[in-house]
Design an enzyme around this catalytic site. Structure first.
Site, PDB file in Angstrom:
ATOM      1  N   HIS A  82      72.076  20.847   2.776  1.00 34.51           N
ATOM      2  CA  HIS A  82      72.922  21.824   2.242  1.00 34.51           C
ATOM      3  C   HIS A  82      73.703  22.795   2.622  1.00 34.51           C
ATOM      4  O   HIS A  82      73.128  22.475   4.070  1.00 34.51           O
ATOM      5  CB  HIS A  82      72.264  22.715   1.224  1.00 34.51           C
ATOM      6  CG  HIS A  82      72.771  22.836   0.388  1.00 34.51           C
ATOM      7  ND1 HIS A  82      72.930  23.471  -1.020  1.00 34.51           N
ATOM      8  CD2 HIS A  82      73.579  24.666   0.025  1.00 34.51           C
ATOM      9  CE1 HIS A  82      73.473  23.994  -2.086  1.00 34.51           C
ATOM     10  NE2 HIS A  82      74.008  24.899  -1.530  1.00 34.51           N
ATOM     11  N   LYS A 187      67.532  26.247  -5.061  1.00 41.18           N
ATOM     12  CA  LYS A 187      67.836  24.643  -5.165  1.00 41.18           C
ATOM     13  C   LYS A 187      67.250  24.097  -4.863  1.00 41.18           C
ATOM     14  O   LYS A 187      66.661  22.353  -4.959  1.00 41.18           O
ATOM     15  CB  LYS A 187      69.540  24.951  -5.570  1.00 41.18           C
ATOM     16  CG  LYS A 187      70.261  25.570  -6.541  1.00 41.18           C
ATOM     17  CD  LYS A 187      71.850  25.608  -6.421  1.00 41.18           C
ATOM     18  CE  LYS A 187      72.328  26.502  -5.393  1.00 41.18           C
ATOM     19  NZ  LYS A 187      73.962  26.538  -5.448  1.00 41.18           N
TER      20      LYS A 187
HETATM   21  N1  URA Z   1      76.518  28.132  -1.558  1.00 40.26           N
HETATM   22  C1  URA Z   1      75.154  28.594  -2.677  1.00 40.26           C
HETATM   23  O1  URA Z   1      74.286  27.385  -2.812  1.00 40.26           O
HETATM   24  N2  URA Z   1      74.921  29.450  -3.095  1.00 40.26           N
HETATM   25  C2  URA Z   1      75.346  30.548  -2.795  1.00 40.26           C
HETATM   26  O2  URA Z   1      75.463  31.440  -2.609  1.00 40.26           O
HETATM   27  C3  URA Z   1      76.296  30.245  -1.538  1.00 40.26           C
HETATM   28  C4  URA Z   1      76.499  28.702  -0.733  1.00 40.26           C
END
Ligand code: URA
Ligand code: CA
Length: 434
Positions: A82, A187
């Site tokens: 991510h 997430k």
């Molecule tokens: N990426 C994300 O998933 N959330 C954020 O708050 C900032 C970048």
């Protein structure tokens, strides 16, 4: 409990309890607590901050707001990746096939653009036929067959983040360590992978502008992941200029394909290889990064990485021929050369504004309902430290709708600082946090 009391408490800089944080998240998701009170609370959090315990409680309350994905039907160690978001950061499209072709497994759920940053799903959708909505069963099938799949989040994955993300975007509360950590890690924890590699961006195009706050964010997220039982590491990497040359959806896919084909080098490729080698080591495919990197270079040179990308595209309904012929991607009506008004060395770039330039051309959304134009954007010809003569091309603009063209050209030129200092002092990878 009353939400107004939590707002007052945080306004005074006090610590919220686990129960209070859960009350706020559950109430917001159920619709009992309105946007305006959550906006006030977010702003109080923005100014007062949250400590590590509060951030952990926030993350876990967000995870609990929805379903968790079960990826146990995919045999092997799934490593997720991510990025905290940037401009010309197409690493996911490169890293996924690199890891898969080298023997690892990537089952990734990606997002759309936020603020000035691009989103992987928007990029993937520029590939003709590509479908980013897959059932969990099909998702697992694709990963089991070709080692990689990248799809959108399923319906009820962290609904708290869906609402908070959209609200933060319009209330000036995106760039807070705890709110980003909660958003990203909720997430990651809900989406079922076993281990996590984070790319935390720092610089003029990142939410965290300085290395210290980016490193603080990295540490916070690594600690939360580890506490939740998922081995997590983070790289803090540079976003003081667009990472790749291409900004805009189809253009970024084209650049990813060129890198996977071994036809294009640069910072985007270097960061992608650094991330992919960490993922391969975490996934127990290699015992050290040197061996992982050697394998990665091999799968670029023997065509295996590009083939995996084509396979994934085909299994998700897209035209796999794009990997051999990028002219099959959507193209714009015209290409305009943007030239430098003066000579000198490129000193710095306002990368956030350069992300906005792409949005103005139509590559992203400035309002929630905007439709993204896959074909538009720009291709950078210069990087920080390069010398330019007056009249040299700084970038090619790929244009359809000319409504905001003058404004975007002006903003683009204003974003690139040219001066006399020939020293190049930008690093690409600042540190690793584990
Ligand atoms: N990426 C994300 O998933 N959330 C954020 O708050 C900032 C970048
Ligand atoms: Ca080649």
């Amino acid at each position: 409990m009353r939400i107004v009391d939590l707002i007052l408490k945080k306004k005074r800089g006090e610590v919220l309890s686990r129960e209070e944080i859960k009350f706020f998240i559950d109430g917001y998701v159920s619709g009992d607590i309105p946007d305006y009170q959550v906006s006030a609370l977010l702003m109080a959090v923005y100014f007062r901050g949250m400590d590590k315990q509060e951030t952990t409680d926030l993350t876990l309350a967000m995870v609990d707001s929805g379903d968790k994905v079960d990826l146990s039907s995919i045999k092997g160690i799934k490593v997720d990746k991510h990025s905290t978001g940037g401009v010309a950061d197409t690493a996911t499209l490169i890293v996924g096939p690199l890891v898969a072709a080298s023997g690892g497994l990537v089952a990734k759920m990606s997002g759309r653009g936020l603020g000035h940053t691009g989103g992987t799903l928007d990029k993937l959708e520029s590939i003709p036929g590509m479908n980013i909505s897959q059932t969990m069963k099909r998702f697992a099938e694709i990963v089991n067959t070709c080692g990689v799949s990248v799809i959108g989040q399923t319906g009820n994955l962290v609904p708290a983040d869906k609402k908070l993300y959209a609200l933060r975007d319009v209330t000036g509360t995106v760039d807070n360590v705890s709110l980003i950590a909660g958003s990203v890690m909720s997430k990651k924890l809900a989406s079922g992978s076993d281990k996590i590699v984070l790319d935390v961006k720092t610089g003029s195009g990142a939410f965290m502008k300085d290395v210290e706050s980016a490193s603080e964010l990295a540490k916070m997220m690594v600690d939360i992941g580890t506490l939740a039982g998922k081995e997590t590491i983070a790289l803090v990497t540079d976003m003081n200029q667009p990472l790749g040359n291409a900004v805009g959806n189809a253009l970024e896919v084209k650049e990813a394909i060129e890198i996977l084909a071994g036809d294009h080098d640069g910072d985007l490729k270097s960061v992608s290889i650094a991330l992919a080698s960490k993922m391969l080591v975490l996934g127990d495919i290699f015992i050290n990064e040197r061996d992982a990197e050697a394998r990665i270079n091999e799968v670029i040179n023997n065509g295996e990485a590009l083939k995996r990308f084509g396979q994934m595209i085909e299994m998700q309904g897209g035209n796999p021929e794009v990997v051999n012929d990028t002219s099959l991607l959507p193209s714009s009506d015209s290409i305009l050369e943007i030239r430098s008004d003066r000579e000198g060395y490129i000193q710095a770039m306002n990368t956030e504004n350069m992300g906005m330039v792409a949005l103005l051309l139509g590559a992203g959304r400035t309002k929630k309902r905007d439709v993204v134009d896959s074909a538009v954007g720009y291709w950078m010809k210069k990087r920080i430290g390069d010398f330019v003569n007056k009249g040299d091309v700084l970038a090619d603009f790929y244009v359809n709708d000319r409504k905001n063209l003058d404004e975007s050209v002006e903003l683009f030129k204003k974003s690139i600082e040219i001066g006399n200092n020939s020293e190049k002092k930008i690093k690409l990878i600042y540190n690793t946090v584990k």
